[in-house]
Scaffold this motif. Structure first.
Motif, short mmCIF file in Angstrom:
data_model
loop_
_atom_site.label_atom_id
_atom_site.label_comp_id
_atom_site.label_asym_id
_atom_site.label_seq_id
_atom_site.Cartn_x
_atom_site.Cartn_y
_atom_site.Cartn_z
N ASP A 198 61.91 -42.70 57.71
CA ASP A 198 61.73 -41.60 56.77
C ASP A 198 61.97 -42.02 55.33
O ASP A 198 62.03 -41.18 54.43
CB ASP A 198 62.61 -40.40 57.15
CG ASP A 198 64.08 -40.78 57.18
OD1 ASP A 198 64.42 -41.92 56.81
OD2 ASP A 198 64.89 -39.93 57.57
N GLU A 199 62.12 -43.36 55.10
CA GLU A 199 62.33 -43.83 53.73
C GLU A 199 61.66 -45.17 53.55
O GLU A 199 61.82 -46.07 54.37
CB GLU A 199 63.84 -43.96 53.46
CG GLU A 199 64.18 -44.38 52.04
CD GLU A 199 65.69 -44.29 51.75
OE1 GLU A 199 66.31 -43.27 52.10
OE2 GLU A 199 66.23 -45.25 51.18
N ILE A 200 60.89 -45.28 52.46
CA ILE A 200 60.24 -46.55 52.12
C ILE A 200 60.44 -46.78 50.63
O ILE A 200 60.45 -45.82 49.85
CB ILE A 200 58.75 -46.53 52.51
CG1 ILE A 200 58.09 -47.90 52.26
CG2 ILE A 200 57.98 -45.44 51.78
CD1 ILE A 200 56.71 -48.03 52.88
N ALA A 201 60.65 -48.04 50.25
CA ALA A 201 60.86 -48.36 48.84
C ALA A 201 59.96 -49.52 48.44
O ALA A 201 59.77 -50.46 49.23
CB ALA A 201 62.32 -48.72 48.59
N PHE A 202 59.42 -49.45 47.23
CA PHE A 202 58.58 -50.52 46.67
C PHE A 202 59.24 -51.02 45.40
O PHE A 202 59.75 -50.24 44.59
CB PHE A 202 57.18 -50.00 46.37
CG PHE A 202 56.42 -49.60 47.59
CD1 PHE A 202 55.88 -50.55 48.43
CD2 PHE A 202 56.24 -48.25 47.89
CE1 PHE A 202 55.17 -50.18 49.58
CE2 PHE A 202 55.53 -47.86 49.03
CZ PHE A 202 55.00 -48.83 49.87
N PHE A 203 59.22 -52.36 45.21
CA PHE A 203 59.90 -52.94 44.05
C PHE A 203 59.43 -54.38 43.85
O PHE A 203 58.85 -54.98 44.77
CB PHE A 203 61.42 -52.91 44.28
CG PHE A 203 61.87 -53.26 45.66
CD1 PHE A 203 61.95 -54.57 46.08
CD2 PHE A 203 62.21 -52.26 46.59
CE1 PHE A 203 62.36 -54.90 47.36
CE2 PHE A 203 62.62 -52.57 47.88
CZ PHE A 203 62.70 -53.90 48.27
N PRO A 204 59.70 -54.95 42.67
CA PRO A 204 59.42 -56.37 42.47
C PRO A 204 60.50 -57.22 43.15
O PRO A 204 61.53 -56.67 43.58
CB PRO A 204 59.47 -56.54 40.96
CG PRO A 204 60.29 -55.41 40.45
CD PRO A 204 60.21 -54.30 41.45
N PRO A 205 60.29 -58.54 43.24
CA PRO A 205 61.34 -59.40 43.80
C PRO A 205 62.68 -59.16 43.09
O PRO A 205 62.70 -58.93 41.88
CB PRO A 205 60.81 -60.81 43.53
CG PRO A 205 59.32 -60.65 43.53
CD PRO A 205 59.08 -59.30 42.90
N VAL A 206 63.76 -59.21 43.85
CA VAL A 206 65.08 -58.84 43.31
C VAL A 206 65.60 -59.92 42.35
O VAL A 206 65.26 -61.10 42.48
CB VAL A 206 66.09 -58.57 44.44
CG1 VAL A 206 65.57 -57.47 45.36
CG2 VAL A 206 66.41 -59.83 45.21
N THR A 207 66.42 -59.49 41.39
CA THR A 207 66.94 -60.42 40.37
C THR A 207 68.40 -60.12 40.02
O THR A 207 68.77 -60.05 38.85
CB THR A 207 66.08 -60.34 39.09
OG1 THR A 207 66.03 -58.97 38.64
CG2 THR A 207 64.69 -60.84 39.32
#
Lengths: 157, 83
Positions: free
Chosen positions: B72-81
């Motif tokens: 019930d949860e999805i997240a989109f993001f750039p590579p972590v830093t």
């Protein structure tokens, strides 16, 4: 939050406020561990030859704490640790300010040093934090992930 | 489905999270991206290049072709830093 993982008490915090490294290391030493090792990440004054006004840090609340706890558990399963502290700050941080503290306690220095290095290497590529650089010129740029960080994280057997 | 965006994806889209009812065909993160991209504007700008987007389903990193299942949860993001 203080959380128990793998039978060991970890101190995992994600916060805007600064941390008191001396007090955190004293807490790890209190049990008579024998060895305490630490790493502190600090905001640089420049990036790529350009003067930096601040770093802006954001994270994924919930997932971040879960990830840091899993990393602490992984370190505690690989090395003989008596304590593990990870404190990561978020928000707007000026050059010279603390970003992150990783510290571990162990009966043996080799274990404390290795576990601390492992934790910061893994944290950089596995924990959901993102940094933007705010330059003195006023420009703001998101920091790109570094291949060298991924190589360092993968180099641990 | 709760959908979260971080870093420059959040900025391009103009919000950090939303709740959306996904169509049945949006069964993987890649398919969710395709569905979001159709909205145009900031979504199209944020999801131009899938190769530089990472995702987490139920707060676990996963590949773009991982089935969503009952998450019930999805997240989109750039590579972590971090760090």
């Amino acid at each position: 939050m203080s959380v128990t993982g793998g039978g060991l008490m970890h101190n995992i915090l994600v916060q805007e406020a600064d941390f008191d490294a001396t007090a955190e290391l004293a807490a790890l030493s209190a049990g008579g561990a024998g060895a305490v090792a630490s790493f502190i990440g600090v905001v640089r004054g420049a990036a790529g030859g350009r003067s930096l006004a601040a770093l802006r840090l954001e994270h994924y609340p919930g997932m971040t704490e879960k990830t840091l706890l899993a990393l602490a558990d992984a370190a505690a399963s690989r090395w003989e640790l008596t304590g593990c502290t990870i404190i990561h700050r978020t928000g707007r941080l000026a050059p010279g300010q603390n970003i992150v503290l990783v510290a571990t306690a162990s009966p043996h220095r080799a274990a404390a040093l290795a576990a601390t290095a492992f934790l910061i290497d893994q944290l950089k590529t596995a924990a959901p934090f993102w940094k933007a650089e705010e330059f003195s010129s006023g420009e703001v740029e998101w920091v790109a992930a570094r291949d060298a960080d991924h190589a360092a994280a993968k180099a641990w057997p | 489905m709760r959908i979260l965006y971080f870093a420059w994806l959040r900025e391009k889209i103009g919000l950090g999270e939303e709740v959306a009812t996904l169509p049945p065909e949006a069964a993987t993160p890649r398919a969710v991206i395709a569905w979001l991209r159709q909205r145009g504007g900031g979504y199209a700008a944020a999801f131009t290049n899938e190769a530089i987007i990472r995702c987490a389903v139920a707060q676990e990193f996963c590949g773009l072709d991982t089935p969503l299942g009952n998450a019930d949860e999805i997240a989109f993001f750039p590579p972590v830093t971090g760090g």
